[in-house]
Design a protein around this motif. Structure first.
Motif, short mmCIF file in Angstrom:
data_model
loop_
_atom_site.label_atom_id
_atom_site.label_comp_id
_atom_site.label_asym_id
_atom_site.label_seq_id
_atom_site.Cartn_x
_atom_site.Cartn_y
_atom_site.Cartn_z
N CYS A 66 31.20 -9.19 23.95
CA CYS A 66 31.43 -8.37 22.75
C CYS A 66 32.19 -7.12 23.14
N GLU A 67 33.33 -6.94 22.50
CA GLU A 67 34.19 -5.81 22.86
C GLU A 67 34.15 -4.71 21.80
N GLY A 68 33.02 -4.57 21.14
CA GLY A 68 32.82 -3.45 20.25
C GLY A 68 33.26 -3.73 18.83
N GLY A 69 33.21 -2.65 18.06
CA GLY A 69 32.81 -1.31 18.45
C GLY A 69 31.34 -0.99 18.26
N GLY A 70 31.10 0.30 18.00
CA GLY A 70 29.75 0.83 18.00
C GLY A 70 28.82 0.24 16.95
N ARG A 71 29.35 -0.03 15.77
CA ARG A 71 28.47 -0.56 14.73
C ARG A 71 28.10 -2.02 15.01
N LEU A 72 29.05 -2.76 15.54
CA LEU A 72 28.74 -4.15 15.92
C LEU A 72 27.72 -4.16 17.06
N ASN A 73 27.91 -3.29 18.04
CA ASN A 73 26.95 -3.23 19.15
C ASN A 73 25.54 -2.93 18.64
N ASP A 74 25.46 -1.99 17.71
CA ASP A 74 24.16 -1.63 17.13
C ASP A 74 23.50 -2.86 16.50
N SER A 75 24.29 -3.64 15.78
CA SER A 75 23.74 -4.85 15.14
C SER A 75 23.22 -5.82 16.19
N LEU A 76 23.99 -6.00 17.26
CA LEU A 76 23.58 -6.94 18.31
C LEU A 76 22.34 -6.45 19.03
N ALA B 34 33.52 -10.20 13.39
CA ALA B 34 32.37 -9.94 12.52
C ALA B 34 32.79 -9.03 11.38
N SER B 35 32.62 -9.52 10.16
CA SER B 35 32.95 -8.68 9.00
C SER B 35 32.12 -9.13 7.81
N GLY B 36 31.05 -8.37 7.55
CA GLY B 36 30.14 -8.73 6.46
C GLY B 36 30.81 -8.71 5.10
N SER B 37 31.77 -7.80 4.93
CA SER B 37 32.44 -7.69 3.63
C SER B 37 33.76 -8.44 3.59
N GLY B 38 34.19 -8.92 4.75
CA GLY B 38 35.47 -9.63 4.82
C GLY B 38 36.67 -8.71 4.71
N ALA C 9 23.70 -8.92 5.71
CA ALA C 9 24.14 -8.64 7.09
C ALA C 9 24.21 -9.96 7.85
N ILE C 10 25.10 -10.00 8.82
CA ILE C 10 25.19 -11.21 9.66
C ILE C 10 23.89 -11.34 10.45
N ASP C 11 23.31 -12.50 10.39
CA ASP C 11 22.11 -12.79 11.18
C ASP C 11 22.63 -13.30 12.53
N GLY D 147 35.85 -3.18 12.31
CA GLY D 147 36.36 -1.81 12.49
C GLY D 147 37.32 -1.72 13.66
N THR D 148 36.98 -2.39 14.74
CA THR D 148 37.85 -2.37 15.93
C THR D 148 39.14 -3.13 15.65
N LEU D 149 39.00 -4.25 15.00
CA LEU D 149 40.19 -5.06 14.70
C LEU D 149 41.15 -4.28 13.79
N MET E 179 32.18 -2.15 27.31
CA MET E 179 32.73 -0.95 26.68
C MET E 179 33.15 0.08 27.72
N ALA E 180 34.17 0.85 27.36
CA ALA E 180 34.53 2.04 28.13
C ALA E 180 34.13 3.25 27.31
N MET E 181 33.50 4.22 27.96
CA MET E 181 33.13 5.43 27.21
C MET E 181 33.49 6.68 28.01
N1 LIG Z 1 36.20 2.36 24.20
C1 LIG Z 1 35.95 1.09 23.96
O1 LIG Z 1 35.59 0.32 24.88
C2 LIG Z 1 36.07 0.57 22.56
C3 LIG Z 1 35.87 -0.79 22.35
C4 LIG Z 1 35.93 -1.26 21.04
C5 LIG Z 1 36.18 -0.40 19.98
N2 LIG Z 1 36.39 0.89 20.23
C6 LIG Z 1 36.63 1.81 19.09
O2 LIG Z 1 35.52 1.75 18.22
C7 LIG Z 1 35.95 2.03 16.89
C8 LIG Z 1 35.43 0.96 15.95
O3 LIG Z 1 34.03 0.97 15.95
P1 LIG Z 1 33.26 0.85 14.57
O4 LIG Z 1 31.83 1.06 14.85
O5 LIG Z 1 33.92 1.72 13.57
O6 LIG Z 1 33.55 -0.64 14.10
P2 LIG Z 1 33.13 -2.06 14.69
O7 LIG Z 1 31.80 -2.03 15.31
O8 LIG Z 1 34.27 -2.62 15.46
O9 LIG Z 1 33.07 -2.92 13.34
C9 LIG Z 1 32.13 -2.58 12.36
C10 LIG Z 1 32.17 -3.64 11.28
O10 LIG Z 1 31.68 -4.89 11.82
C11 LIG Z 1 31.00 -5.57 10.79
N3 LIG Z 1 29.61 -5.74 11.20
C12 LIG Z 1 28.97 -5.25 12.29
N4 LIG Z 1 27.69 -5.66 12.30
C13 LIG Z 1 27.53 -6.42 11.19
C14 LIG Z 1 26.43 -7.13 10.62
N5 LIG Z 1 25.21 -7.19 11.21
N6 LIG Z 1 26.63 -7.79 9.44
C15 LIG Z 1 27.82 -7.76 8.84
N7 LIG Z 1 28.91 -7.13 9.32
C16 LIG Z 1 28.74 -6.47 10.48
C17 LIG Z 1 31.10 -4.72 9.54
O11 LIG Z 1 32.27 -5.17 8.87
P3 LIG Z 1 32.47 -4.99 7.28
O12 LIG Z 1 32.61 -3.53 7.03
O13 LIG Z 1 33.68 -5.77 6.98
O14 LIG Z 1 31.24 -5.53 6.61
C18 LIG Z 1 31.28 -3.32 10.12
O15 LIG Z 1 31.87 -2.42 9.24
C19 LIG Z 1 37.46 2.06 16.91
O16 LIG Z 1 37.88 3.41 16.89
C20 LIG Z 1 37.80 1.40 18.23
O17 LIG Z 1 39.01 1.86 18.75
C21 LIG Z 1 36.34 1.41 21.50
#
Ligand SMILES: NC(=O)c1ccc[n+]([C@@H]2O[C@H](COP(=O)([O-])OP(=O)(O)OC[C@H]3O[C@@H](n4cnc5c(N)ncnc54)[C@H](OP(=O)(O)O)[C@@H]3O)[C@@H](O)[C@H]2O)c1
Length: 223
Positions: free
Chosen positions: A150-160, A79-83, A129-131, A55-57, A13-15
């Motif tokens: 894993c290239e993010g984003g924040g919610r996916l990172n939290d799950s991992l 990764a998309s739990g809801s598709g 949730a994805i196991d 979310g990132t996609l 990640m870049a922050m």
């Molecule tokens: N600066 C950087 O390096 C960097 C890198 C990547 C992304 N980003 C930014 O980060 C933002 C996106 O981050 P985000 O947190 O909103 O989204 P995200 O982490 O990319 O995706 C979140 C989605 O992933 C799915 N997911 C994650 N964990 C899951 C689990 N355990 N089970 C089921 N589904 C799971 C869910 O999809 P469903 O809702 O479909 O269930 C969830 O809504 C964007 O603005 C992007 O540009 C920045």
């Protein structure tokens, strides 16, 4: 690592200096330098798979995989739990790497059908949730994945991180501040509520490149 310890998991990640990975309105998503981009490409080069959250996609509808000169291009994993991923997204029409979608039993039938047609495989790996330990073992056993970035984003990172499968965090700290309470950070979602439970890492390397700090954290031995 996955539960069976077969997959090495890296977060890249870049922050900003204030820990944001995008602006609150999600319009600013890229702010790293060319060197930061090259660092990501170097990690991709060694990886068998690239994992991205829905979310990132969805924030980058233009992403398209380029035909890859490597004999075996890294698998693309979404990764998309809801598709809720657009089956017409450019990622599915790309050449060079198969795309698999990890989802859950929450996915509706029409979405599952559309993603099965768009992707190589739709894999259901959980009820709500994805196991991730199970998903990583499946990626290892069925796709030969040993290293995934894993290239993010924040919610996916939290799950991992909460699943305890992250071995390394590659972090680039960029010299700007975006601010904004709603701006995403490298790990959003649920988080940890006690210090004992927090994901523990050790600083492995640090390198100043221009005005950016490149950090690599490795999972603490006792984590
Ligand atoms: N600066 C950087 O390096 C960097 C890198 C990547 C992304 N980003 C930014 O980060 C933002 C996106 O981050 P985000 O947190 O909103 O989204 P995200 O982490 O990319 O995706 C979140 C989605 O992933 C799915 N997911 C994650 N964990 C899951 C689990 N355990 N089970 C089921 N589904 C799971 C869910 O999809 P469903 O809702 O479909 O269930 C969830 O809504 C964007 O603005 C992007 O540009 C920045």
């Amino acid at each position: 690592m996955s539960a069976s310890g077969k997959v090495h998991v890296q977060i890249c990640m870049a922050m900003t200096a204030d820990g944001k990975i995008a602006s609150a309105n999600r319009r600013i998503t890229q702010f790293g330098s060319r060197a930061d981009h090259e660092r990501m490409m170097a990690l991709r080069e060694k990886a068998d798979a690239i994992l991205t959250g829905a979310g990132t996609l969805n924030a980058q509808p233009e992403i398209r995989l380029r035909a890859n000169a490597k004999p075996k291009a890294p698998l693309r994993v979404i990764a998309s739990g809801s598709g809720q991923v657009n089956p017409a997204h450019g990622v599915f029409g790309s050449t060079g790497a198969p795309v698999v979608v990890l989802s859950t039993e929450r996915i509706s039938r029409p979405r599952a059908k559309a993603l099965r047609e768009a992707a190589h495989t739709l894999k259901i790996c959980g009820v709500n949730a994805i196991d991730f330990p199970t998903a990583l073992d499946w990626l290892h056993n069925d796709w030969g994945v040993k290293r995934i970035v894993c290239e993010g984003g924040g919610r996916l990172n939290d799950s991992l991180l909460r699943a305890g499968v992250v071995d390394e965090v590659h972090l680039t700290i960029c010299p700007l501040i975006l601010g904004g309470r709603e701006a995403p950070t490298i790990s959003d979602g649920v988080g940890f509520s006690t210090l004992e439970d927090a994901a523990q890492f050790r600083l492995h390397t640090r390198k100043l490149v221009g005005e950016e700090m490149f950090l690599v954290y490795r999972r603490a031995a006792n984590a």
